[in-house]
Write an enzyme that holds these catalytic residues in place. Sequence first.
Site, mmCIF file in Angstrom:
data_model
loop_
_atom_site.group_PDB
_atom_site.id
_atom_site.type_symbol
_atom_site.label_atom_id
_atom_site.label_comp_id
_atom_site.label_asym_id
_atom_site.label_seq_id
_atom_site.Cartn_x
_atom_site.Cartn_y
_atom_site.Cartn_z
ATOM 1 N N CYS A 41 -8.018 73.327 -37.475
ATOM 2 C CA CYS A 41 -8.174 72.845 -36.176
ATOM 3 C C CYS A 41 -9.596 73.645 -35.779
ATOM 4 O O CYS A 41 -9.375 74.695 -35.080
ATOM 5 C CB CYS A 41 -6.860 72.899 -35.458
ATOM 6 S SG CYS A 41 -7.009 72.504 -33.880
ATOM 7 N N CYS A 71 -13.922 68.109 -35.589
ATOM 8 C CA CYS A 71 -12.583 68.005 -35.478
ATOM 9 C C CYS A 71 -11.990 67.440 -36.523
ATOM 10 O O CYS A 71 -12.395 66.432 -37.148
ATOM 11 C CB CYS A 71 -12.320 67.094 -34.205
ATOM 12 S SG CYS A 71 -10.566 66.950 -33.939
HETATM 13 N N1 DGL Z 1 -7.638 68.508 -35.073
HETATM 14 C C1 DGL Z 1 -8.077 69.269 -34.052
HETATM 15 C C2 DGL Z 1 -9.621 69.996 -34.147
HETATM 16 O O1 DGL Z 1 -10.155 70.233 -35.374
HETATM 17 C C3 DGL Z 1 -7.679 69.221 -32.604
HETATM 18 C C4 DGL Z 1 -7.767 67.743 -32.108
HETATM 19 C C5 DGL Z 1 -6.809 67.614 -30.990
HETATM 20 O O2 DGL Z 1 -5.588 68.138 -31.032
HETATM 21 O O3 DGL Z 1 -7.551 67.401 -29.875
HETATM 22 O O4 DGL Z 1 -10.295 70.096 -33.171
#
Ligand code: DGL
Length: 256
Positions: free
Chosen positions: A73, A183
Site C-alpha cells: 500500500c 496505488c
Molecule cells: N491501495 C492503497 C495504496 O496503494 C490505498 C488505497 C486507499 O485505501 O485509499 O495507496
Amino acid sequence: MNNSPIGIFDSGLGGLSVWAEIRRRLPAESLIYYGDGKHCPYGRKSAEKITEYAIEAVESLLNMGAKLVVVACNTATGAAIRTLRNRYTIPIVGMEPAVKPAALATRTGVIGILATQRSLESELYLHTSACYATGVEIVQSEGEGFVELVESGMSDSDEAINVVSRVVEPMLQKGVDQIVLGCTHYPFLKNTIRKVVGNRKVNIIDPSPAIAARVEQLLGQYDLQCDATHTATYQFISAADEEYVSRIIQFAKQID
Ligand code: DGL
C-alpha cells in the site's frame, strides 16, 4: 531456511495485485494477506490514523508468524514505513509511486503519476520526485473514485470508464507518455485505463513485479527462504468481518 509465511498488507483488495506477483515469483512461499477493509479507503485519512491501522495490521501478521512484511500500500508506506521499521525487527518492504522508472523511460519528458491524495502529499513522495525527476515534468493526480470502483467490483464497468477518463484524459492532454500506477488498487483498472488511453503511445507502469523481486532479494539476504520442497499455503485475514474475508478470497481466485 524458514518456512514461515510472508505477510502482505493493504487497506483492502488492492494489495492483491502485489500478492499475485509474489506468488508467481515465489511459488513455494506461504503467504498471509491482510486486507484491512474496515478502514478502507486510506487515501484521504490522516497519517496518524493510517499509522495506527498499519501497526494493527503488522501486529496481526506477526502473531500469525510472518517472517517478512510487505506493506502493499503506497499510502500506508508514505504514512507509516518509518514507524514500522523503528518498531519491528523483521524486514519490512514498502511501496512508493514509481517516479524513477517513469523519469528514465519518458521520451516526451512528461510523466503522469496516479496515486492517493495522502501519497502525493507524503514526504517520501515529495523527496523521491525532487531527487529523480529533475528535468522531467510531473503531472500528478489523485485517482479520485478509483479505489471505490475496485472495492465494489466495478473495475470494468461503463462507470469506471467515466471515472478514469475524468482523471486520465487531462494527463494525456498534457503529453504524458508514462502513467505510474502509484496505488496498488489501480492495476485492477488497467484495462479501463488502456481503453481511455486508446491508441496513444503511453506506457503504464505497475511496480508490483519489482516489489516481488525485492522480496526475493531480501529473503536471500536474511536467509529467510523456505525449503525448495515446501508446499505453499495461502491465508487471508482482515480487520473487517467474515464477509469481507470471503470477498478477498473471491477476488484472489479471480486473479489466479
Ligand atoms: N491501495 C492503497 C495504496 O496503494 C490505498 C488505497 C486507499 O485505501 O485509499 O495507496
